[in-house]
Design a protein around this motif. Structure first.
Motif, mmCIF file in Angstrom:
data_model
loop_
_atom_site.group_PDB
_atom_site.id
_atom_site.type_symbol
_atom_site.label_atom_id
_atom_site.label_comp_id
_atom_site.label_asym_id
_atom_site.label_seq_id
_atom_site.Cartn_x
_atom_site.Cartn_y
_atom_site.Cartn_z
ATOM 1 N N ARG A 89 0.834 -1.211 0.000
ATOM 2 C CA ARG A 89 0.000 0.000 0.000
ATOM 3 C C ARG A 89 0.868 1.261 0.000
ATOM 4 N NH1 ARG A 89 -5.168 0.418 1.013
ATOM 5 N NH2 ARG A 89 -6.052 2.464 1.377
ATOM 6 N N GLY A 90 1.929 1.257 0.813
ATOM 7 C CA GLY A 90 2.827 2.405 0.868
ATOM 8 C C GLY A 90 3.502 2.667 -0.466
ATOM 9 N N VAL A 91 3.910 1.610 -1.154
ATOM 10 C CA VAL A 91 4.530 1.754 -2.473
ATOM 11 C C VAL A 91 3.512 2.314 -3.464
ATOM 12 C CG1 VAL A 91 5.529 0.464 -4.407
ATOM 13 C CG2 VAL A 91 6.302 -0.006 -2.064
ATOM 14 N N ALA A 92 2.296 1.798 -3.435
ATOM 15 C CA ALA A 92 1.250 2.258 -4.359
ATOM 16 C C ALA A 92 0.931 3.737 -4.155
ATOM 17 C CB ALA A 92 -0.017 1.430 -4.176
ATOM 18 N N LYS A 93 0.878 4.155 -2.904
ATOM 19 C CA LYS A 93 0.513 5.537 -2.583
ATOM 20 C C LYS A 93 1.731 6.460 -2.485
ATOM 21 C CE LYS A 93 -2.828 6.345 0.211
ATOM 22 N NZ LYS A 93 -3.758 6.464 1.336
ATOM 23 N N MET A 94 2.937 5.847 -2.617
ATOM 24 C CA MET A 94 4.181 6.593 -2.417
ATOM 25 C C MET A 94 4.144 7.280 -1.058
ATOM 26 S SD MET A 94 5.018 8.041 -6.160
ATOM 27 C CE MET A 94 4.807 7.015 -7.589
ATOM 28 N N PRO A 98 2.943 5.208 8.569
ATOM 29 C CA PRO A 98 2.843 3.858 9.141
ATOM 30 C C PRO A 98 1.517 3.157 8.830
ATOM 31 C CG PRO A 98 3.837 5.334 10.734
ATOM 32 C CD PRO A 98 3.381 6.191 9.569
ATOM 33 N N ALA A 99 0.427 3.892 8.717
ATOM 34 C CA ALA A 99 -0.870 3.282 8.403
ATOM 35 C C ALA A 99 -0.895 2.687 6.993
ATOM 36 C CB ALA A 99 -1.989 4.315 8.550
ATOM 37 N N ASP A 100 -0.014 3.176 6.116
ATOM 38 C CA ASP A 100 0.035 2.690 4.736
ATOM 39 C C ASP A 100 1.044 1.558 4.535
ATOM 40 O OD1 ASP A 100 -1.937 4.380 3.720
ATOM 41 O OD2 ASP A 100 -0.501 6.009 3.394
ATOM 42 N N LEU A 101 1.804 1.223 5.539
ATOM 43 C CA LEU A 101 2.842 0.201 5.395
ATOM 44 C C LEU A 101 2.253 -1.171 5.667
ATOM 45 C CD1 LEU A 101 5.809 2.134 7.008
ATOM 46 C CD2 LEU A 101 5.087 2.043 4.606
ATOM 47 N N THR A 102 1.442 -1.618 4.719
ATOM 48 C CA THR A 102 0.692 -2.867 4.840
ATOM 49 C C THR A 102 0.526 -3.510 3.468
ATOM 50 O OG1 THR A 102 -1.434 -3.816 5.519
ATOM 51 C CG2 THR A 102 -1.480 -1.562 4.708
ATOM 52 N N HIS A 103 0.132 -4.754 3.467
ATOM 53 C CA HIS A 103 -0.171 -5.483 2.232
ATOM 54 C C HIS A 103 -1.536 -5.091 1.666
ATOM 55 C CE1 HIS A 103 -2.517 -7.636 5.194
ATOM 56 N NE2 HIS A 103 -3.253 -8.070 4.191
ATOM 57 N N ASP A 104 -2.389 -4.515 2.479
ATOM 58 C CA ASP A 104 -3.793 -4.262 2.132
ATOM 59 C C ASP A 104 -3.926 -3.176 1.056
ATOM 60 O OD1 ASP A 104 -6.532 -4.115 2.092
ATOM 61 O OD2 ASP A 104 -6.721 -3.242 4.098
ATOM 62 N N LEU A 113 -3.173 1.919 -8.216
ATOM 63 C CA LEU A 113 -2.928 0.535 -8.626
ATOM 64 C C LEU A 113 -2.011 0.477 -9.841
ATOM 65 C CD1 LEU A 113 -6.499 -0.945 -8.086
ATOM 66 C CD2 LEU A 113 -4.429 -1.433 -6.734
ATOM 67 N N LYS A 114 -2.173 1.413 -10.777
ATOM 68 C CA LYS A 114 -1.288 1.477 -11.940
ATOM 69 C C LYS A 114 0.126 1.824 -11.501
ATOM 70 C CE LYS A 114 -0.647 3.670 -16.456
ATOM 71 N NZ LYS A 114 0.753 3.378 -16.404
ATOM 72 N N SER A 115 0.248 2.779 -10.590
ATOM 73 C CA SER A 115 1.553 3.158 -10.051
ATOM 74 C C SER A 115 2.221 1.961 -9.377
ATOM 75 C CB SER A 115 1.392 4.311 -9.061
ATOM 76 O OG SER A 115 2.609 4.589 -8.427
ATOM 77 N N LEU A 116 1.445 1.206 -8.605
ATOM 78 C CA LEU A 116 1.954 0.010 -7.936
ATOM 79 C C LEU A 116 2.527 -0.973 -8.951
ATOM 80 C CD1 LEU A 116 2.317 -1.894 -5.501
ATOM 81 C CD2 LEU A 116 -0.078 -2.575 -5.823
ATOM 82 N N ASP A 117 1.770 -1.265 -10.007
ATOM 83 C CA ASP A 117 2.237 -2.200 -11.028
ATOM 84 C C ASP A 117 3.493 -1.691 -11.718
ATOM 85 O OD1 ASP A 117 0.316 -4.106 -10.516
ATOM 86 O OD2 ASP A 117 -1.052 -3.400 -12.073
ATOM 87 N N ASP A 118 3.530 -0.395 -12.027
ATOM 88 C CA ASP A 118 4.708 0.183 -12.679
ATOM 89 C C ASP A 118 5.945 0.070 -11.799
ATOM 90 O OD1 ASP A 118 3.238 0.846 -14.917
ATOM 91 O OD2 ASP A 118 3.024 2.973 -14.386
ATOM 92 N N ILE A 119 5.815 0.416 -10.537
ATOM 93 C CA ILE A 119 6.957 0.361 -9.619
ATOM 94 C C ILE A 119 7.369 -1.094 -9.371
ATOM 95 C CG2 ILE A 119 7.722 0.839 -7.251
ATOM 96 C CD1 ILE A 119 5.877 3.360 -7.398
ATOM 97 N N PHE A 120 6.388 -1.967 -9.215
ATOM 98 C CA PHE A 120 6.679 -3.383 -8.991
ATOM 99 C C PHE A 120 7.494 -3.960 -10.153
ATOM 100 C CE2 PHE A 120 5.413 -7.880 -9.485
ATOM 101 C CZ PHE A 120 5.806 -8.381 -8.257
ATOM 102 N N ASN A 121 7.047 -3.689 -11.383
ATOM 103 C CA ASN A 121 7.700 -4.261 -12.559
ATOM 104 C C ASN A 121 8.980 -3.535 -12.965
ATOM 105 O OD1 ASN A 121 5.904 -6.448 -13.218
ATOM 106 N ND2 ASN A 121 4.409 -4.880 -13.736
#
Length: 163
Positions: A89-94, A98-104, A113-121
């Motif tokens: 979640r933290g990566v997706a939201k940049m 601490p509330a965003d540092l989760t898998h949820d 979600l697009k940002s998450l996929d871009d950063i992940f890949n």
């Protein structure tokens, strides 16, 4: 006699190898370390706080070894809050909140979600080795199998490597 001659020939060939070369042939480590499954407490041990220990970060349930980026993820570094856990979640939201540092990922926008996929890949999969997966990726909270998990959909999975 043929068997005895073969043993003599083999001994002669092995004797011709320098000791170091013989050891290398016998004790060559695997090309890649195997991946493993991490529970949350296990992953938390790799949070960059101990000198000389690897630094691991999980995104989308995939655990990456980010030790080579120690200046970003190590103790006191700008992104240290992300390591030792699944920070999807933290990566997706940049976000380092601490509330965003989760898998949820519940409630993330399409843009996040697009940002998450871009950063992940383009960052994590491109730069850092995969060392495992979070147990949450293949198991439900109660320990039962996650029926949505498909090995063939996992990064770096190749069915021929399984046999």
């Amino acid at each position: 006699m043929a068997g005895g001659a073969a043993r003599v020939l083999l001994a002669a060939l092995l004797g011709a190898l320098p000791a170091a070369a013989e050891r290398e042939l016998r004790f060559r480590p695997p090309a890649e370390a195997p991946v493993r499954l991490f529970t949350e407490p296990e992953l938390a041990r790799y949070d960059g706080q101990q000198e000389g220990q690897p630094i691991y970060l999980a995104v989308k349930g995939v655990v990456f070894d980010v030790t080579s980026g120690k200046e970003f993820y190590g103790k006191g570094a700008p992104y240290n809050a992300l390591v030792g856990k699944d920070s999807t979640r933290g990566v997706a939201k940049m976000s380092l909140d601490p509330a965003d540092l989760t898998h949820d990922i519940t409630g993330l926008t399409e843009e996040e979600l697009k940002s998450l996929d871009d950063i992940f890949n383009n960052v994590y999969k491109a730069k850092y080795p995969i060392v495992g997966y979070t147990s949450r990726r293949i198991l439900n909270e109660d320990g039962s199998p996650n029926l949505d998990f498909k090995p063939e959909d996992q990064p770096h999975f190749n069915i021929k490597d399984e046999f």
